[in-house]
Write a protein that holds these residues in place. Structure first.
Motif, mmCIF file in Angstrom:
data_model
loop_
_atom_site.group_PDB
_atom_site.id
_atom_site.type_symbol
_atom_site.label_atom_id
_atom_site.label_comp_id
_atom_site.label_asym_id
_atom_site.label_seq_id
_atom_site.Cartn_x
_atom_site.Cartn_y
_atom_site.Cartn_z
ATOM 1 N N GLN A 156 0.830 -1.203 0.000
ATOM 2 C CA GLN A 156 0.000 0.000 0.000
ATOM 3 C C GLN A 156 0.870 1.261 0.000
ATOM 4 O OE1 GLN A 156 -2.340 0.710 3.544
ATOM 5 N NE2 GLN A 156 -3.994 1.662 2.381
ATOM 6 N N LEU A 157 1.970 1.225 0.784
ATOM 7 C CA LEU A 157 2.873 2.373 0.835
ATOM 8 C C LEU A 157 3.569 2.575 -0.513
ATOM 9 C CD1 LEU A 157 4.169 4.607 2.538
ATOM 10 C CD2 LEU A 157 5.941 2.967 3.194
ATOM 11 N N SER A 158 3.977 1.465 -1.155
ATOM 12 C CA SER A 158 4.636 1.557 -2.457
ATOM 13 C C SER A 158 3.715 2.181 -3.498
ATOM 14 C CB SER A 158 5.080 0.164 -2.924
ATOM 15 O OG SER A 158 6.029 -0.384 -2.044
ATOM 16 N N GLU A 159 2.439 1.808 -3.447
ATOM 17 C CA GLU A 159 1.479 2.378 -4.387
ATOM 18 C C GLU A 159 1.271 3.862 -4.098
ATOM 19 O OE1 GLU A 159 -1.026 2.397 -7.672
ATOM 20 O OE2 GLU A 159 0.486 0.966 -6.960
ATOM 21 N N ALA A 160 1.280 4.219 -2.816
ATOM 22 C CA ALA A 160 1.136 5.629 -2.440
ATOM 23 C C ALA A 160 2.329 6.441 -2.917
ATOM 24 C CB ALA A 160 0.984 5.755 -0.920
ATOM 25 N N VAL A 161 3.523 5.850 -2.883
ATOM 26 C CA VAL A 161 4.729 6.523 -3.373
ATOM 27 C C VAL A 161 4.592 6.814 -4.867
ATOM 28 C CG1 VAL A 161 7.188 6.216 -3.840
ATOM 29 C CG2 VAL A 161 6.268 5.610 -1.598
ATOM 30 N N ARG A 162 4.086 5.835 -5.626
ATOM 31 C CA ARG A 162 3.890 6.027 -7.061
ATOM 32 C C ARG A 162 2.877 7.135 -7.329
ATOM 33 N NH1 ARG A 162 1.357 2.291 -9.620
ATOM 34 N NH2 ARG A 162 2.246 2.803 -11.657
ATOM 35 N N MET A 163 1.821 7.164 -6.532
ATOM 36 C CA MET A 163 0.796 8.181 -6.706
ATOM 37 C C MET A 163 1.350 9.570 -6.387
ATOM 38 S SD MET A 163 -2.372 6.098 -4.952
ATOM 39 C CE MET A 163 -3.568 7.413 -5.149
ATOM 40 N N ALA A 164 2.108 9.657 -5.304
ATOM 41 C CA ALA A 164 2.713 10.940 -4.926
ATOM 42 C C ALA A 164 3.674 11.414 -6.006
ATOM 43 C CB ALA A 164 3.436 10.805 -3.586
ATOM 44 N N GLU A 165 4.421 10.488 -6.570
ATOM 45 C CA GLU A 165 5.363 10.814 -7.647
ATOM 46 C C GLU A 165 4.622 11.426 -8.832
ATOM 47 O OE1 GLU A 165 8.845 8.531 -10.236
ATOM 48 O OE2 GLU A 165 7.188 7.392 -9.345
ATOM 49 N N ALA A 166 3.492 10.837 -9.187
ATOM 50 C CA ALA A 166 2.711 11.331 -10.322
ATOM 51 C C ALA A 166 2.142 12.712 -10.038
ATOM 52 C CB ALA A 166 1.576 10.349 -10.635
ATOM 53 N N ILE A 167 1.650 12.930 -8.817
ATOM 54 C CA ILE A 167 1.053 14.216 -8.450
ATOM 55 C C ILE A 167 2.095 15.332 -8.496
ATOM 56 C CG2 ILE A 167 -0.003 15.512 -6.553
ATOM 57 C CD1 ILE A 167 -1.307 12.844 -5.677
ATOM 58 N N ALA A 203 6.162 7.937 3.048
ATOM 59 C CA ALA A 203 6.058 7.861 1.587
ATOM 60 C C ALA A 203 7.028 8.832 0.920
ATOM 61 C CB ALA A 203 4.621 8.151 1.150
ATOM 62 N N MET A 204 7.119 10.050 1.460
ATOM 63 C CA MET A 204 8.010 11.040 0.866
ATOM 64 C C MET A 204 9.479 10.693 1.104
ATOM 65 S SD MET A 204 5.726 12.588 -0.576
ATOM 66 C CE MET A 204 6.871 13.604 -1.475
ATOM 67 N N ALA A 205 9.762 10.088 2.250
ATOM 68 C CA ALA A 205 11.136 9.662 2.525
ATOM 69 C C ALA A 205 11.562 8.581 1.536
ATOM 70 C CB ALA A 205 11.240 9.149 3.962
ATOM 71 N N ASP A 206 10.663 7.647 1.232
ATOM 72 C CA ASP A 206 10.955 6.601 0.250
ATOM 73 C C ASP A 206 11.189 7.207 -1.134
ATOM 74 O OD1 ASP A 206 10.697 4.749 2.212
ATOM 75 O OD2 ASP A 206 9.021 3.651 1.320
ATOM 76 N N LEU A 207 10.301 8.119 -1.529
ATOM 77 C CA LEU A 207 10.409 8.727 -2.854
ATOM 78 C C LEU A 207 11.672 9.585 -2.958
ATOM 79 C CD1 LEU A 207 9.072 9.032 -5.588
ATOM 80 C CD2 LEU A 207 7.737 10.952 -4.683
ATOM 81 N N GLN A 208 12.013 10.274 -1.892
ATOM 82 C CA GLN A 208 13.221 11.105 -1.892
ATOM 83 C C GLN A 208 14.468 10.246 -2.042
ATOM 84 O OE1 GLN A 208 13.955 13.448 1.713
ATOM 85 N NE2 GLN A 208 14.478 15.198 0.426
ATOM 86 N N GLN A 209 14.443 9.080 -1.421
ATOM 87 C CA GLN A 209 15.581 8.164 -1.526
ATOM 88 C C GLN A 209 15.712 7.612 -2.951
ATOM 89 O OE1 GLN A 209 15.444 4.919 1.253
ATOM 90 N NE2 GLN A 209 17.520 4.263 0.822
ATOM 91 N N VAL A 210 14.584 7.343 -3.592
ATOM 92 C CA VAL A 210 14.598 6.828 -4.963
ATOM 93 C C VAL A 210 15.289 7.811 -5.902
ATOM 94 C CG1 VAL A 210 13.129 6.296 -6.946
ATOM 95 C CG2 VAL A 210 12.570 5.360 -4.694
ATOM 96 N N TYR A 211 15.043 9.112 -5.689
ATOM 97 C CA TYR A 211 15.585 10.135 -6.587
ATOM 98 C C TYR A 211 16.881 10.753 -6.087
ATOM 99 C CZ TYR A 211 11.494 10.214 -9.632
ATOM 100 O OH TYR A 211 10.529 9.885 -10.539
#
Length: 251
Positions: free
Chosen positions: A36-47, A73-81
């Protein structure tokens, strides 16, 4: 003897699993929650990717599934980029994608040449950033010279400065403060990330022979919070300042 009897056995030891790995595995979330968190990360990325302006955490919370840990979610996305050509950066309480700092030179040919601010405008901008909320009279008192309306208008047009309230003093003068666009332009996460006295001296922006009683103000932790002697701007104030079209009432 048989070949089997003559065969030697070479002992070996299975290495123990590192404690930090075991600890990490022990802290793994429920698979369903992680999905669920991974999907939320993808959604946040798109937004954030589709937005022309930084997206606040409040806006993300309103559009992501209920119960999502926005910070995680933002910490995960920030780490990805983190090691990509585009980084996810925090701007006040909002998030935006920005070109990695070490690749900024690649954009130099594509950027629009902006008009440089005058020295007076830079001085006023610095005073507003460090002293906010501050009135025009207070700016003039700090600078020691009169501040033209055009200087403040220029800063308002850049959207780095905003009218934020009225001082509870005779004449109810307008108070000025910085905006999130100011933080974004100068790569600041919050207003208190402004350089201090020692940093300014090191950069050659302050004389090393400053008066012993000289001190720099500390910007407010929350620049949006009204001061004790400050009132928020009302619709009537905005109409008087030309920031709101007067409403036409039918008799």
């Amino acid at each position: 003897m048989s070949e089997r009897a003559n065969a030697s056995v070479i002992p070996f030891k299975v290495e123990d699993e590192p404690e930090d790995e075991m600890a990490e595995q022990g802290s793994i979330e429920n698979p369903a929650e992680r999905l669920q968190l991974s999907e939320a990360v993808r959604m946040a990325e798109a937004i954030i990717f589709a937005s022309a302006e930084p997206v606040s955490e409040r806006q993300l919370a309103a559009r992501l599934p209920e119960g999502i840990n926005i910070a995680a979610a933002m910490a995960d996305l920030q780490q990805v980029y983190a090691k990509r050509g585009v980084n996810l950066v925090r701007v006040a309480d909002a998030w935006a994608f920005r070109t990695a700092g070490d690749l900024a030179f690649l954009m130099s040919r594509d950027t629009v040449q902006q008009r440089k601010l005058s020295r007076a405008a830079l001085e006023v901008l610095a005073i507003i950033a460090y002293h906010q909320p501050v009135t025009r009279a207070e700016i003039e008192d700090i600078r020691g010279v009169e501040t033209s309306k055009g200087t403040l208008d220029t800063l308002l047009e850049t959207e780095w400065v905003r009218m934020r309230g009225r001082r509870r003093t005779p004449g109810r003068p307008v108070t000025y403060g910085t905006t999130d666009a100011f933080l974004d332009h100068f790569a600041l996460e919050e207003i208190r990330d402004l350089p201090g006295m020692e940093e300014l001296k090191g950069a050659g922006l302050l004389s090393t022979r400053m008066p012993s009683n000289f001190s720099m103000p500390v910007p407010p932790a929350d620049p949006d919070a009204l001061a004790e002697d400050e009132d928020a701007l009302t619709d009537i104030d905005l109409e008087e300042l030309g920031l709101l079209t007067p409403r036409v009432t039918e008799e």
